[in-house]
Design an enzyme around this catalytic site. Structure first.
Site, PDB file in Angstrom:
ATOM      1  CB  THR A  88      -0.797   6.240   0.403  1.00 46.53           C
ATOM      2  OG1 THR A  88      -1.642   5.094   0.341  1.00 46.53           O
ATOM      3  CG2 THR A  88      -1.400   7.320  -0.466  1.00 46.53           C
ATOM      4  N   GLY A 114      -6.419  10.286  -3.295  1.00 44.64           N
ATOM      5  CA  GLY A 114      -7.115  10.260  -2.006  1.00 44.64           C
ATOM      6  C   GLY A 114      -6.706  11.399  -1.098  1.00 44.64           C
ATOM      7  CG  ASP A 115      -6.782  10.526   3.051  1.00 41.43           C
ATOM      8  OD1 ASP A 115      -6.724   9.544   2.281  1.00 41.43           O
ATOM      9  OD2 ASP A 115      -6.379  10.486   4.226  1.00 41.43           O
ATOM     10  NE  ARG A 136      -9.091   7.281  -4.143  1.00 44.13           N
ATOM     11  CZ  ARG A 136      -8.453   7.128  -2.993  1.00 44.13           C
ATOM     12  NH1 ARG A 136      -7.142   6.939  -2.984  1.00 44.13           N
ATOM     13  NH2 ARG A 136      -9.092   7.187  -1.857  1.00 44.13           N
ATOM     14  CB  SER A 195      -0.926  -0.006   1.211  1.00 44.42           C
ATOM     15  OG  SER A 195      -0.149  -0.243   2.351  1.00 44.42           O
ATOM     16  CB  THR A 200      -1.986   5.489   4.117  1.00 46.26           C
ATOM     17  OG1 THR A 200      -2.669   5.346   2.894  1.00 46.26           O
ATOM     18  CG2 THR A 200      -1.347   6.860   4.220  1.00 46.26           C
ATOM     19  CB  THR A 202      -4.413   5.135   7.628  1.00 46.84           C
ATOM     20  OG1 THR A 202      -4.391   4.038   6.701  1.00 46.84           O
ATOM     21  CG2 THR A 202      -4.906   4.625   8.961  1.00 46.84           C
ATOM     22  N   GLY A 203      -6.991   5.081   5.777  1.00 43.71           N
ATOM     23  CA  GLY A 203      -8.347   4.587   5.540  1.00 43.71           C
ATOM     24  C   GLY A 203      -8.969   5.208   4.313  1.00 43.71           C
TER      25      GLY A 203
HETATM   26  N1  ASP Z   1      -6.005   6.993   2.692  1.00 43.50           N
HETATM   27  C1  ASP Z   1      -5.543   6.298   1.521  1.00 43.50           C
HETATM   28  C2  ASP Z   1      -6.285   6.777   0.320  1.00 43.50           C
HETATM   29  O1  ASP Z   1      -7.484   6.979   0.395  1.00 43.50           O
HETATM   30  C3  ASP Z   1      -5.681   4.828   1.543  1.00 43.50           C
HETATM   31  C4  ASP Z   1      -5.343   4.090   2.778  1.00 43.50           C
HETATM   32  O2  ASP Z   1      -4.993   4.628   3.808  1.00 43.50           O
HETATM   33  O3  ASP Z   1      -5.440   2.886   2.694  1.00 43.50           O
HETATM   34  O4  ASP Z   1      -5.682   6.889  -0.721  1.00 43.50           O
END
Ligand code: ASP
Length: 314
Positions: A191, A203-204, A201, A71, A173, A224-225
């Site tokens: 990440t 992410g955050d 895409r 990841s 992440t 994370t998430g």
């Molecule tokens: N936060 C990360 C994202 O949305 C992914 C993760 O933490 O697994 O890209």
């Protein structure tokens, strides 16, 4: 009465002493997931007199170079077209920020993010431009898709079921926060994003205030998430602002998770978000929606995995 009052005073004194024993002992490193090698690297940098900024960069690099982690960095699971695309950001104690999004073929996005912060008039570079900038600055072109991740992607393609349901595996992440011996705070986040995401895409994790926020007067937070939910609530900024208003890192992380819970109702059973935070005194906190999220703290010579409380106790 007098004896009771005296006992209380002694107890209070002990409690105060205990509370002071942990905070204030710098350096400190806190990171999402069980990443003791990464926190050990960051700790070593600061023990040798390095800054929190050097510490988070070098700590994040450990996980970026770990091909077994699917990841982050090399070995990260690709998007649905088979491309590994990386997102990262970094913040220093002055509140400066640098980030790269949708970066391909470069092993250390966290270091490219630092270069964006320190050597360009900008804060965020994307895609081809970010890659070109990295190559021009001496980073090598590498293939980030390992045999294992390629195999996993080929198996995924058989059903091509896209369910961005996060967690329950134990590595994701890497968000890292550090306070150095001068008491200065930095943070980094790196990440490969959601596995089998749509091409393009982001992410955050590389977005200031969402995946990471540092305010050297107050503290720092990282996430994370499921990035979409962190972005919609600007989670890391929220946590730092709550700490500014007097909440502990723990209370602030819980409130940030509660905001996501309130917005999503039943949907929260399908995704994970986890936050960690540290305040200027070196107190830490963490909270997740579900069980399964863990984090690592290196403080007082001890490098240890912690299991945080979480919201959804089924
Ligand atoms: N936060 C990360 C994202 O949305 C992914 C993760 O933490 O697994 O890209």
């Amino acid at each position: 009465m007098a004896a009771l009052a005296c006992a209380n005073t002694t107890e209070e004194k002990q409690a105060t002493t205990e509370k002071e024993a942990v905070p204030g002992s710098f350096p400190i490193v806190i990171a999402t997931w069980d990443v003791k090698k990464a926190t050990a690297k960051a700790w070593e940098v600061m023990k040798n007199g390095g800054s929190s900024l050097d510490a988070v960069e070098q700590g994040c690099m450990v996980e970026e170079a770990n091909a077994d982690g699917q990841s982050v960095g090399i070995g990260g699971l690709p998007d649905r077209d088979g491309n590994v695309t990386l997102d990262a950001c970094i913040m220093n104690p002055a509140g400066d920020y640098g980030a790269v999004v949708y970066l391909q073929n470069i092993l250390h996005p966290i270091s490219v993010a630092r270069k964006v912060m320190e050597e360009t008039p900008h804060v965020l570079l994307a895609g081809k431009g970010a890659e070109q900038f990295a190559l021009e600055n001496g980073f090598e072109k590498v293939n980030l898709l390992t045999e294992n991740s390629k195999k996993a992607w080929e198996e995924w393609k058989i059903t091509s079921q896209y369910k961005p349901i996060i967690n329950i595996e134990n590595h994701d992440t890497i968000g890292m926060l550090a306070i150095d011996q001068n008491g200065d705070i930095s943070g980094g986040c790196t990440t490969s994003g959601l596995a089998y995401k749509m091409a393009g895409r982001v992410g955050d994790s590389p977005i200031i205030g969402s995946g990471l926020f540092v305010d050297n007067e107050v503290g720092a937070a990282t996430a994370t998430g499921l990035g979409e939910e962190v972005l919609k609530t600007v989670g890391s900024f929220l946590i730092v602002e709550l700490m500014r208003q007097g909440k502990s890192p723990q209370e602030a992380c819980e409130e940030a998770v509660n905001r996501i819970v309130k917005k999503n109702g039943d949907r929260i059973k399908d995704f994970q978000v986890g936050y960690i935070a540290v305040n200027k005194q070196g107190e830490t906190g963490a909270y997740g929606i579900h069980d399964g999220f863990v984090y690592t703290v290196y403080q007082n010579e001890e490098n240890k995995k912690h299991v945080p409380e979480y919201y959804l106790k089924s």
